[in-house]
Design an enzyme around this catalytic site. Sequence first.
Site, PDB file in Angstrom:
ATOM      1  N   TYR A 107     -34.183  12.335 -57.819  1.00  0.00           N
ATOM      2  CA  TYR A 107     -33.676  11.477 -56.711  1.00  0.00           C
ATOM      3  C   TYR A 107     -34.490  11.659 -55.494  1.00  0.00           C
ATOM      4  O   TYR A 107     -34.738  10.676 -54.581  1.00  0.00           O
ATOM      5  CB  TYR A 107     -32.289  11.944 -56.191  1.00  0.00           C
ATOM      6  CG  TYR A 107     -31.147  11.785 -57.068  1.00  0.00           C
ATOM      7  CD1 TYR A 107     -31.171  11.315 -58.368  1.00  0.00           C
ATOM      8  CD2 TYR A 107     -29.837  11.953 -56.535  1.00  0.00           C
ATOM      9  CE1 TYR A 107     -29.976  10.928 -59.076  1.00  0.00           C
ATOM     10  CE2 TYR A 107     -28.714  11.597 -57.138  1.00  0.00           C
ATOM     11  CZ  TYR A 107     -28.716  11.077 -58.484  1.00  0.00           C
ATOM     12  OH  TYR A 107     -27.583  10.804 -59.134  1.00  0.00           O
ATOM     13  N   GLY A 108     -35.621  12.760 -55.562  1.00  0.00           N
ATOM     14  CA  GLY A 108     -36.188  12.961 -54.318  1.00  0.00           C
ATOM     15  C   GLY A 108     -37.321  12.179 -53.929  1.00  0.00           C
ATOM     16  O   GLY A 108     -37.757  12.050 -52.824  1.00  0.00           O
TER      17      GLY A 108
ATOM     18  N   CYS B 140     -27.044  18.736 -54.373  1.00  0.00           N
ATOM     19  CA  CYS B 140     -28.432  17.976 -54.322  1.00  0.00           C
ATOM     20  C   CYS B 140     -28.794  17.512 -52.645  1.00  0.00           C
ATOM     21  O   CYS B 140     -27.868  16.975 -51.821  1.00  0.00           O
ATOM     22  CB  CYS B 140     -28.446  16.858 -55.084  1.00  0.00           C
ATOM     23  SG  CYS B 140     -29.888  15.756 -54.945  1.00  0.00           S
TER      24      CYS B 140
ATOM     25  N   GLU C 293     -38.967  23.520 -62.986  1.00  0.00           N
ATOM     26  CA  GLU C 293     -38.513  23.045 -64.126  1.00  0.00           C
ATOM     27  C   GLU C 293     -39.144  23.313 -65.535  1.00  0.00           C
ATOM     28  O   GLU C 293     -38.756  23.578 -66.485  1.00  0.00           O
ATOM     29  CB  GLU C 293     -38.293  21.583 -64.255  1.00  0.00           C
ATOM     30  CG  GLU C 293     -37.496  20.848 -63.314  1.00  0.00           C
ATOM     31  CD  GLU C 293     -36.395  20.005 -63.865  1.00  0.00           C
ATOM     32  OE1 GLU C 293     -36.234  19.919 -65.119  1.00  0.00           O
ATOM     33  OE2 GLU C 293     -35.512  20.072 -63.100  1.00  0.00           O
TER      34      GLU C 293
ATOM     35  N   THR D 240     -32.684  22.240 -54.409  1.00  0.00           N
ATOM     36  CA  THR D 240     -31.960  22.809 -55.384  1.00  0.00           C
ATOM     37  C   THR D 240     -32.785  23.738 -56.091  1.00  0.00           C
ATOM     38  O   THR D 240     -32.308  24.701 -56.663  1.00  0.00           O
ATOM     39  CB  THR D 240     -31.245  21.879 -56.323  1.00  0.00           C
ATOM     40  OG1 THR D 240     -32.022  20.877 -56.830  1.00  0.00           O
ATOM     41  CG2 THR D 240     -29.948  21.354 -55.554  1.00  0.00           C
ATOM     42  N   HIS D 241     -34.152  23.315 -56.230  1.00  0.00           N
ATOM     43  CA  HIS D 241     -34.990  23.933 -57.282  1.00  0.00           C
ATOM     44  C   HIS D 241     -35.786  25.165 -56.525  1.00  0.00           C
ATOM     45  O   HIS D 241     -36.217  26.182 -57.331  1.00  0.00           O
ATOM     46  CB  HIS D 241     -36.026  23.184 -57.735  1.00  0.00           C
ATOM     47  CG  HIS D 241     -35.379  22.185 -58.648  1.00  0.00           C
ATOM     48  ND1 HIS D 241     -34.624  21.182 -58.574  1.00  0.00           N
ATOM     49  CD2 HIS D 241     -35.717  21.878 -60.229  1.00  0.00           C
ATOM     50  CE1 HIS D 241     -34.282  20.558 -59.769  1.00  0.00           C
ATOM     51  NE2 HIS D 241     -35.069  20.628 -60.408  1.00  0.00           N
TER      52      HIS D 241
HETATM   53  N1  DGL Z   1     -31.912  17.989 -56.501  1.00  0.00           N
HETATM   54  C1  DGL Z   1     -32.794  17.444 -55.807  1.00  0.00           C
HETATM   55  C2  DGL Z   1     -32.559  18.111 -54.378  1.00  0.00           C
HETATM   56  O1  DGL Z   1     -32.050  19.102 -54.103  1.00  0.00           O
HETATM   57  C3  DGL Z   1     -34.242  18.060 -56.342  1.00  0.00           C
HETATM   58  C4  DGL Z   1     -34.420  17.198 -57.587  1.00  0.00           C
HETATM   59  C5  DGL Z   1     -34.837  15.705 -57.258  1.00  0.00           C
HETATM   60  O2  DGL Z   1     -35.529  15.257 -56.605  1.00  0.00           O
HETATM   61  O3  DGL Z   1     -34.043  15.074 -57.800  1.00  0.00           O
HETATM   62  O4  DGL Z   1     -33.087  17.344 -53.439  1.00  0.00           O
END
Ligand code: DGL
Length: 267
Positions: A39-40, A70, A152, A184-185
């Site tokens: 999503y980023g 997220c 990942e 989150t990562h």
């Molecule tokens: N889950 C997304 C966040 O915390 C990171 C991964 C993504 O780019 O979707 O922003």
Amino acid sequence: MRIGIFDSGIGGLTVHRELRAALPGHDLVYLGDTARVPYGTRSPETVKRYSFAVASHLAEAGAEAVVIACNTATTYALEDLAEAGARAGIQVFGVVEPGVRAALAAHHDGAIAVLGTEGTIRGGAYQRALTRTIPEDQIRGVPCPLFVPLAEEGWVDGDVPLAVAERYLGGLRGQIDTAILGCTHYPLLKPVLAEILPGVTLVDSAESTAQAVLAALGPGDGDGSESFVVTDHVDRFTSVGEQFLGRRPQSVSWVDVGPPRGVFSLP
Ligand code: DGL
């Protein structure tokens, strides 16, 4: 209570892990939108549409509260999701405000850095929340997009992540005393970040979010069942997810979330 948790994919399992520890008696349903991760790098409109679609599925699955695990989705969709959810008695939580509160509590006289995806930094939700308490020149927003694929891949220590972290963050040494892990990562990269930014307090918004949800919903007194659904690659989610969750996710199944609808129709 049944709590729905969602993320663009696997990363939100770091939030699930903290929620499970803090709220052992609630049922948790985790949805990872693995067909549409990341999503980023997407536009605000797309992130919002995906978030509403996923929340619609969780509402139909019986979620009585929703945690947006997220940062990018929180940045672009929390306000509207919370408004829609409130009309149906579904409380919606995001990861930004709890992270900000923890950072402000940790911060002394240096600046606060916000580390996140391009979308999270561009969207500015962390920065806006911080400016309610500290001046803008005390805030550094730093997009660190390569941290997501590194986590990942499980490349969370050694030369490669150290070199990447040095490139993104080396310039902050001596300027900041606190860094919000606004993605989150990033908690998986904590040891590397601690090496590049010695003496800096690393604020994990997963922990602070779980504490905020605990304060609102209590620990629960049920069995604490859990299930995981993903929109693609059940096997990869199960194997890579182990690093994020700290154990292998059980009961993982595939789902097609469909369009935004019902309680979470797009405004
Ligand atoms: N889950 C997304 C966040 O915390 C990171 C991964 C993504 O780019 O979707 O922003």
